[in-house]
Design a protein around this motif. Structure first.
Motif, PDB file in Angstrom:
ATOM      1  N   ARG A  11      -5.232 -81.039 -64.865  1.00 27.34           N
ATOM      2  CA  ARG A  11      -6.537 -80.847 -65.709  1.00 27.34           C
ATOM      3  C   ARG A  11      -7.486 -80.174 -64.755  1.00 27.34           C
ATOM      4  O   ARG A  11      -8.588 -79.406 -65.159  1.00 27.34           O
ATOM      5  N   ARG A  12      -7.473 -80.348 -63.468  1.00 30.81           N
ATOM      6  CA  ARG A  12      -8.537 -80.000 -62.496  1.00 30.81           C
ATOM      7  C   ARG A  12      -8.090 -78.566 -61.865  1.00 30.81           C
ATOM      8  O   ARG A  12      -8.999 -77.789 -61.450  1.00 30.81           O
ATOM      9  N   VAL A  13      -6.637 -78.131 -61.951  1.00 35.95           N
ATOM     10  CA  VAL A  13      -6.419 -76.862 -61.604  1.00 35.95           C
ATOM     11  C   VAL A  13      -5.268 -76.346 -62.727  1.00 35.95           C
ATOM     12  O   VAL A  13      -4.125 -76.847 -62.589  1.00 35.95           O
ATOM     13  N   ASN A  14      -5.772 -75.387 -63.388  1.00 28.91           N
ATOM     14  CA  ASN A  14      -4.927 -75.267 -64.690  1.00 28.91           C
ATOM     15  C   ASN A  14      -4.812 -73.663 -64.866  1.00 28.91           C
ATOM     16  O   ASN A  14      -5.722 -72.968 -65.130  1.00 28.91           O
ATOM     17  N   ALA A  15      -3.546 -73.238 -64.491  1.00 29.19           N
ATOM     18  CA  ALA A  15      -3.106 -71.928 -64.767  1.00 29.19           C
ATOM     19  C   ALA A  15      -1.619 -71.928 -64.574  1.00 29.19           C
ATOM     20  O   ALA A  15      -1.060 -71.876 -63.584  1.00 29.19           O
ATOM     21  N   THR A  16      -0.831 -71.731 -65.802  1.00 31.60           N
ATOM     22  CA  THR A  16       0.503 -71.282 -65.734  1.00 31.60           C
ATOM     23  C   THR A  16       0.577 -70.088 -66.346  1.00 31.60           C
ATOM     24  O   THR A  16       0.053 -69.722 -67.535  1.00 31.60           O
ATOM     25  N   HIS A  17       1.920 -69.375 -66.295  1.00 29.31           N
ATOM     26  CA  HIS A  17       2.222 -68.141 -66.791  1.00 29.31           C
ATOM     27  C   HIS A  17       2.854 -68.234 -67.977  1.00 29.31           C
ATOM     28  O   HIS A  17       2.814 -67.106 -68.801  1.00 29.31           O
ATOM     29  N   ILE A  18       3.312 -69.262 -68.490  1.00 26.56           N
ATOM     30  CA  ILE A  18       3.928 -69.295 -69.932  1.00 26.56           C
ATOM     31  C   ILE A  18       3.850 -70.654 -70.609  1.00 26.56           C
ATOM     32  O   ILE A  18       4.095 -71.518 -69.959  1.00 26.56           O
ATOM     33  N   VAL A  19       3.525 -70.584 -71.942  1.00 25.83           N
ATOM     34  CA  VAL A  19       3.861 -71.872 -72.864  1.00 25.83           C
ATOM     35  C   VAL A  19       5.185 -71.278 -73.702  1.00 25.83           C
ATOM     36  O   VAL A  19       4.850 -70.418 -74.680  1.00 25.83           O
ATOM     37  N   PRO A  20       6.179 -71.878 -73.273  1.00 26.54           N
ATOM     38  CA  PRO A  20       7.479 -71.100 -73.799  1.00 26.54           C
ATOM     39  C   PRO A  20       7.383 -71.581 -75.396  1.00 26.54           C
ATOM     40  O   PRO A  20       7.064 -72.600 -75.830  1.00 26.54           O
ATOM     41  N   GLY A  21       8.005 -70.409 -75.966  1.00 25.16           N
ATOM     42  CA  GLY A  21       7.998 -70.531 -77.393  1.00 25.16           C
ATOM     43  C   GLY A  21       8.996 -71.244 -78.122  1.00 25.16           C
ATOM     44  O   GLY A  21       9.330 -71.395 -79.533  1.00 25.16           O
ATOM     45  N   PHE A  22       9.840 -72.149 -77.419  1.00 22.01           N
ATOM     46  CA  PHE A  22      10.996 -72.843 -77.973  1.00 22.01           C
ATOM     47  C   PHE A  22      10.471 -73.995 -78.573  1.00 22.01           C
ATOM     48  O   PHE A  22      11.031 -74.406 -79.805  1.00 22.01           O
ATOM     49  N   ALA A  23       9.412 -74.642 -78.120  1.00 20.88           N
ATOM     50  CA  ALA A  23       8.851 -75.930 -78.821  1.00 20.88           C
ATOM     51  C   ALA A  23       7.492 -76.302 -78.194  1.00 20.88           C
ATOM     52  O   ALA A  23       7.658 -77.027 -77.290  1.00 20.88           O
ATOM     53  N   SER A  24       6.416 -75.592 -78.536  1.00 23.58           N
ATOM     54  CA  SER A  24       4.988 -75.917 -77.888  1.00 23.58           C
ATOM     55  C   SER A  24       4.204 -76.093 -79.153  1.00 23.58           C
ATOM     56  O   SER A  24       4.328 -75.406 -80.150  1.00 23.58           O
ATOM     57  N   LEU A  25       3.030 -76.571 -78.693  1.00 21.53           N
ATOM     58  CA  LEU A  25       1.963 -76.839 -79.707  1.00 21.53           C
ATOM     59  C   LEU A  25       0.644 -75.939 -79.347  1.00 21.53           C
ATOM     60  O   LEU A  25       0.277 -75.697 -78.094  1.00 21.53           O
ATOM     61  N   TYR A  26       0.049 -75.414 -80.162  1.00 21.67           N
ATOM     62  CA  TYR A  26      -1.261 -74.845 -80.375  1.00 21.67           C
ATOM     63  C   TYR A  26      -2.362 -75.426 -81.305  1.00 21.67           C
ATOM     64  O   TYR A  26      -1.773 -75.832 -82.468  1.00 21.67           O
TER      65      TYR A  26
END
Length: 440
Positions: free
Chosen positions: A203-218
């Motif tokens: 939560r303090r350092v947040n930067a990832t290159h992918i939220v994979p589409g196999f089973a993720s929430l928006y």
């Protein structure tokens, strides 16, 4: 002579070290935060599974759709599950409807991103639900997924939660090639999720290159701000993640406890085809989104620089080994005009011990770490072959780089060969949902 430790950094890079350390800081922060939160009144969790819409794009998925639907409908209300058939020509629509979920079809095969875009609009998911799960048709969501994932939305800044993927490595119907592919993929998933994504989603350092589409929430509130289906992309999940960060929509959450199991390709042909699609999708998305002065761009730049340097070195590995070994075994080869000069140049900077300590042993240590985390010694049986799989992956990544600028993609797709979960899967016979939920 290149030091072995420098070679290890080039091949395995600083990303694992950097984000692994940040992941440790996250663990310490979680322990401290957990003690502090337990000493106060517990924070309310406003979301439950009734607030979640499940959206499954499916193209000719009759072999797996029933098992996936049975798994997800045991966790969320059946009326919350939505399937969009993307031009399927098999029994996908029939089987999905017999499972009692909401089903619509596209007129033609428009691609996964196009199908998602249509389904979000036609099912009115933004207006009807707080959260949407994007779920692949071959993915089996494990119990406990939502209990682990939904509390992350208690942070109002979190707009997406990445699921934790696990491969089906124990399927008895897998060939030896299929088992190798599944263990190789699981090794990659374990390293990237525990050593990269866990730190990248602090939560303090947040930067990832992918939220994979196999089973993720928006959060559905941000979906109107995300261009789900821009033209020219072969896949959507890289782009949706880039949109979250580059448009400043919020943060991404991740917990290893939100697990879903997915099938891996059972043949080398399907594996190469799928890997090309994924690599091309990454480079196409990089091309589409210009860099900005933010943490995400810095993280991505370091990741891509490392991907290129390690891919080049890994692809050259067999040639370098041959140049070092063959002239030593056959002395006459070293005196050939061109080969001799190249051998001398390579031997001046590399040696077999340097490559052993800089590439082979670190790769073996990573396999041991994965076997320990997964509690599966079987990974060690595949350790000698994993390095050759990395050579293949590196070649695919380098091949896809120019293709991102030279080739255009329609987004149309065909899944790898699927394996039915049961010999004769039987969908549950339930009443059809109300027609207005399926209406366009």
């Amino acid at each position: 002579m290149i030091p072995w430790w420098l070679l290890a950094i080039v091949v395995f890079g600083t990303n694992f070290t950097l984000w692994g350390v940040i992941g440790l800081l996250r663990l310490l922060d979680s322990s401290t935060w957990g003690w502090w939160s337990r000493s106060r009144a517990p924070a309310p969790v406003d979301l439950d599974v009734s607030d979640v819409a499940v959206l499954i794009p499916a193209h000719n998925e009759e072999e797996v759709i029933v098992d996936s639907l049975n798994a997800i409908t045991s966790l969320v209300p059946r009326q919350n599950v939505h399937v969009i058939s993307d031009g399927s020509t098999d029994r996908t629509v029939e089987l999905a409807r017999r499972c009692g979920v909401n089903v619509i079809s596209t007129a033609t095969n428009v691609g996964k991103a196009g199908a998602l875009q249509q389904a979000i609009r036609r099912f009115r998911l933004v207006e009807r639900f707080e959260v949407v799960m994007l779920l692949d048709a071959d993915t089996h969501v494990e119990p406990g997924y939502f209990q682990a994932a939904l509390p992350l939305f208690a942070d109002p800044g979190v707009v997406a939660v990445a699921g934790c993927v696990r491969s089906t490595t124990d399927d008895k119907r897998l060939s030896q090639v299929g088992r190798l592919v599944a263990h190789h993929r699981q090794r990659i998933y374990t390293m990237t999720q525990y050593l990269l994504k866990f730190g990248q989603t602090w939560r303090r350092v947040n930067a990832t290159h992918i939220v994979p589409g196999f089973a993720s929430l928006y959060r559905t509130a941000v979906l109107p701000e995300i261009e789900v289906n821009p033209p020219g992309l072969v896949i959507e999940d890289f782009n949706m993640t880039f949109e979250v960060y580059q448009k400043g929509l919020g943060k991404v959450g991740f917990t290893p406890s939100a697990v879903a199991v997915t099938q891996e390709p059972g043949t080398f042909k399907d594996y190469v085809r799928q890997s090309k699609r994924w690599s091309l999708g990454l480079w196409q998305t990089v091309r589409l989104h210009p860099p900005k002065a933010n943490l995400f761009t810095a993280m991505l730049g370091l990741l891509l620089l490392e991907l290129l340097s390690s891919s080049i070195m890994i692809v050259l590995l067999p040639l370098l080994l041959a140049l070092l070994v063959i002239p030593d075994l056959f002395g006459s080869v070293a005196h050939l005009p061109v080969i001799g000069e190249v051998h001398a140049a390579v031997a001046a900077h590399l040696s077999l011990p340097v490559m052993l300590f800089g590439i082979v042993l670190p790769d073996l240590l990573l396999t041991c770490l994965v076997a320990l985390i997964q509690r599966r010694p079987r990974f060690l049986l595949y350790a000698p072959v994993f390095l050759f799989m990395r050579v293949l992956d590196a070649a695919i990544s380098l091949y896809a780089l120019p293709q991102a600028w030279l080739a255009r993609s329609t987004g149309r797709w065909s899944s790898p060969g699927r394996r039915p979960v049961d010999a004769t899967p039987q969908p549950q016979q339930v009443q059809e949902p109300e027609p207005d939920l399926r209406a366009g």
